[in-house]
Design a protein around this motif. Sequence first.
Motif, PDB file in Angstrom:
ATOM      1  N   LEU A 198       1.757  -3.580   3.562  1.00 32.40           N
ATOM      2  CA  LEU A 198       1.652  -3.003   4.905  1.00 32.40           C
ATOM      3  C   LEU A 198       2.540  -1.772   4.984  1.00 32.40           C
ATOM      4  O   LEU A 198       3.705  -1.810   4.560  1.00 32.40           O
ATOM      5  N   ARG A 199       2.006  -0.685   5.522  1.00 27.45           N
ATOM      6  CA  ARG A 199       2.799   0.537   5.638  1.00 27.45           C
ATOM      7  C   ARG A 199       3.993   0.297   6.545  1.00 27.45           C
ATOM      8  O   ARG A 199       3.854  -0.270   7.633  1.00 27.45           O
ATOM      9  N   ARG A 200       5.168   0.724   6.105  1.00 26.47           N
ATOM     10  CA  ARG A 200       6.409   0.371   6.790  1.00 26.47           C
ATOM     11  C   ARG A 200       6.495   0.931   8.213  1.00 26.47           C
ATOM     12  O   ARG A 200       6.982   0.257   9.128  1.00 26.47           O
ATOM     13  N   ASP A 201       6.034   2.154   8.403  1.00 26.69           N
ATOM     14  CA  ASP A 201       6.140   2.714   9.749  1.00 26.69           C
ATOM     15  C   ASP A 201       5.258   1.939  10.728  1.00 26.69           C
ATOM     16  O   ASP A 201       5.633   1.731  11.889  1.00 26.69           O
ATOM     17  N   VAL A 202       4.113   1.475  10.259  1.00 29.13           N
ATOM     18  CA  VAL A 202       3.228   0.675  11.111  1.00 29.13           C
ATOM     19  C   VAL A 202       3.882  -0.679  11.406  1.00 29.13           C
ATOM     20  O   VAL A 202       3.811  -1.178  12.537  1.00 29.13           O
ATOM     21  N   MET A 203       4.535  -1.251  10.414  1.00 27.92           N
ATOM     22  CA  MET A 203       5.220  -2.527  10.601  1.00 27.92           C
ATOM     23  C   MET A 203       6.368  -2.405  11.596  1.00 27.92           C
ATOM     24  O   MET A 203       6.570  -3.280  12.452  1.00 27.92           O
ATOM     25  N   GLN A 204       7.115  -1.315  11.494  1.00 30.33           N
ATOM     26  CA  GLN A 204       8.250  -1.130  12.405  1.00 30.33           C
ATOM     27  C   GLN A 204       7.802  -0.929  13.843  1.00 30.33           C
ATOM     28  O   GLN A 204       8.446  -1.403  14.782  1.00 30.33           O
ATOM     29  N   GLU A 205       6.662  -0.262  14.012  1.00 25.55           N
ATOM     30  CA  GLU A 205       6.133  -0.047  15.359  1.00 25.55           C
ATOM     31  C   GLU A 205       5.438  -1.290  15.915  1.00 25.55           C
ATOM     32  O   GLU A 205       5.313  -1.439  17.139  1.00 25.55           O
ATOM     33  N   ASN A 206       5.001  -2.182  15.003  1.00 27.99           N
ATOM     34  CA  ASN A 206       4.251  -3.378  15.400  1.00 27.99           C
ATOM     35  C   ASN A 206       4.807  -4.586  14.652  1.00 27.99           C
ATOM     36  O   ASN A 206       4.183  -5.104  13.711  1.00 27.99           O
ATOM     37  N   PRO A 207       5.978  -5.069  15.038  1.00 24.19           N
ATOM     38  CA  PRO A 207       6.638  -6.133  14.271  1.00 24.19           C
ATOM     39  C   PRO A 207       5.887  -7.462  14.254  1.00 24.19           C
ATOM     40  O   PRO A 207       6.211  -8.338  13.450  1.00 24.19           O
ATOM     41  N   TRP A 208       4.878  -7.627  15.098  1.00 27.34           N
ATOM     42  CA  TRP A 208       4.050  -8.830  15.110  1.00 27.34           C
ATOM     43  C   TRP A 208       2.979  -8.808  14.027  1.00 27.34           C
ATOM     44  O   TRP A 208       2.373  -9.843  13.700  1.00 27.34           O
ATOM     45  N   LEU A 209       2.727  -7.629  13.433  1.00 24.91           N
ATOM     46  CA  LEU A 209       1.573  -7.457  12.549  1.00 24.91           C
ATOM     47  C   LEU A 209       1.674  -8.227  11.214  1.00 24.91           C
ATOM     48  O   LEU A 209       0.662  -8.782  10.778  1.00 24.91           O
ATOM     49  N   PRO A 210       2.862  -8.293  10.553  1.00 23.72           N
ATOM     50  CA  PRO A 210       2.900  -9.060   9.296  1.00 23.72           C
ATOM     51  C   PRO A 210       2.434 -10.505   9.460  1.00 23.72           C
ATOM     52  O   PRO A 210       1.683 -11.019   8.627  1.00 23.72           O
ATOM     53  N   LYS A 211       2.851 -11.164  10.527  1.00 28.20           N
ATOM     54  CA  LYS A 211       2.431 -12.545  10.746  1.00 28.20           C
ATOM     55  C   LYS A 211       0.932 -12.626  11.003  1.00 28.20           C
ATOM     56  O   LYS A 211       0.254 -13.532  10.509  1.00 28.20           O
ATOM     57  N   ALA A 212       0.388 -11.673  11.768  1.00 25.98           N
ATOM     58  CA  ALA A 212      -1.035 -11.668  12.033  1.00 25.98           C
ATOM     59  C   ALA A 212      -1.838 -11.494  10.750  1.00 25.98           C
ATOM     60  O   ALA A 212      -2.871 -12.152  10.537  1.00 25.98           O
ATOM     61  N   LEU A 213      -1.361 -10.618   9.856  1.00 22.96           N
ATOM     62  CA  LEU A 213      -2.026 -10.426   8.564  1.00 22.96           C
ATOM     63  C   LEU A 213      -1.939 -11.684   7.708  1.00 22.96           C
ATOM     64  O   LEU A 213      -2.921 -12.113   7.109  1.00 22.96           O
ATOM     65  N   PHE A 214      -0.761 -12.271   7.680  1.00 21.62           N
ATOM     66  CA  PHE A 214      -0.564 -13.491   6.873  1.00 21.62           C
ATOM     67  C   PHE A 214      -1.504 -14.593   7.337  1.00 21.62           C
ATOM     68  O   PHE A 214      -2.154 -15.258   6.533  1.00 21.62           O
ATOM     69  N   GLU A 215      -1.588 -14.786   8.642  1.00 25.73           N
ATOM     70  CA  GLU A 215      -2.443 -15.849   9.174  1.00 25.73           C
ATOM     71  C   GLU A 215      -3.920 -15.569   8.919  1.00 25.73           C
ATOM     72  O   GLU A 215      -4.695 -16.481   8.630  1.00 25.73           O
ATOM     73  N   ALA A 216      -4.326 -14.313   9.014  1.00 26.38           N
ATOM     74  CA  ALA A 216      -5.733 -13.968   8.764  1.00 26.38           C
ATOM     75  C   ALA A 216      -6.103 -14.234   7.311  1.00 26.38           C
ATOM     76  O   ALA A 216      -7.135 -14.846   7.027  1.00 26.38           O
ATOM     77  N   TYR A 217      -5.251 -13.762   6.395  1.00 27.35           N
ATOM     78  CA  TYR A 217      -5.553 -13.952   4.986  1.00 27.35           C
ATOM     79  C   TYR A 217      -5.425 -15.427   4.579  1.00 27.35           C
ATOM     80  O   TYR A 217      -6.177 -15.918   3.737  1.00 27.35           O
TER      81      TYR A 217
END
Length: 266
Positions: free
Chosen positions: A247-266
């Motif tokens: 995950l691109r770091r700047d996107v992760m920093q702006e959207n800290p909920w996104l890593p968990k959403a990706l993990f759950e989807a995959y």
Amino acid sequence: PHPDPTDKNGGGPFGECLPITVAGYDYNRVAAVAVGRVTIDGCATTYEVTGIGPMNIHALASPKTRHVTEIGLIPYILAWANDNIRDYALLPIPALRVFRHKSMWVRSDSGIQSPGELRGRKVGAVGYSSSGLTYIRGVLQDEYGVKPEDLHWIIAAKESSSSLTGGASSWEKVEPEGVKITPAPQGMDESDLLLSGEVDAIFHAAEPKAHIERNPAVRRLFVDHRSVEQDYFKRTGIFPIMHSIALRRDVMQENPWLPKALFEAY
């Protein structure tokens, strides 16, 4: 305001979905994400299908516009360690895990019946530092006592399976000191090298053309590779990771909920 990843109607600011571009293969283990049967909460996803070589280049060199990408594990580590590349964060989502005993081929008339008989032989490959070859070298050294410097590596610039892999990135072509490495004759891919007798064996993550065409001059080093791989897993517990999701770091920093959403989807 921070997005709420539990909001099924959209996790972006003010309830809007976050548009993201995801790159990867379309193999069955991620097909549901690729075609949208499984959604990434809070996201409006565009999925781009491509090969691992172009994905590595896109994320580690340029243009780095994708928000999420499949990426080669060893190229990612080499880019991190050698080139200080930090644009993408590796997530604990292994998109591809493969045993690599099946990824070694020899000439049928070579007389090579066991890994130990590879010592002193010429081995063809497309890139020395790919994830697949890194695991192969580890298996040969740790399981059979065959070190990288025991082999003469012939590296081809051309690849018979490039339509699948997309070709090798520079991080799959890192060559260490202390190992004998020679470029292949111009115009020859790894399959040509083996068929012509230029090399005694080839190591490659994708099946070479000669094997796909069932050429009798070529066979796997481990003919019953499944049994060998099953035994390896029972003894070691290792299921080798080839690709993960980043995950691109700047996107992760702006959207800290996104890593968990990706993990759950995959």
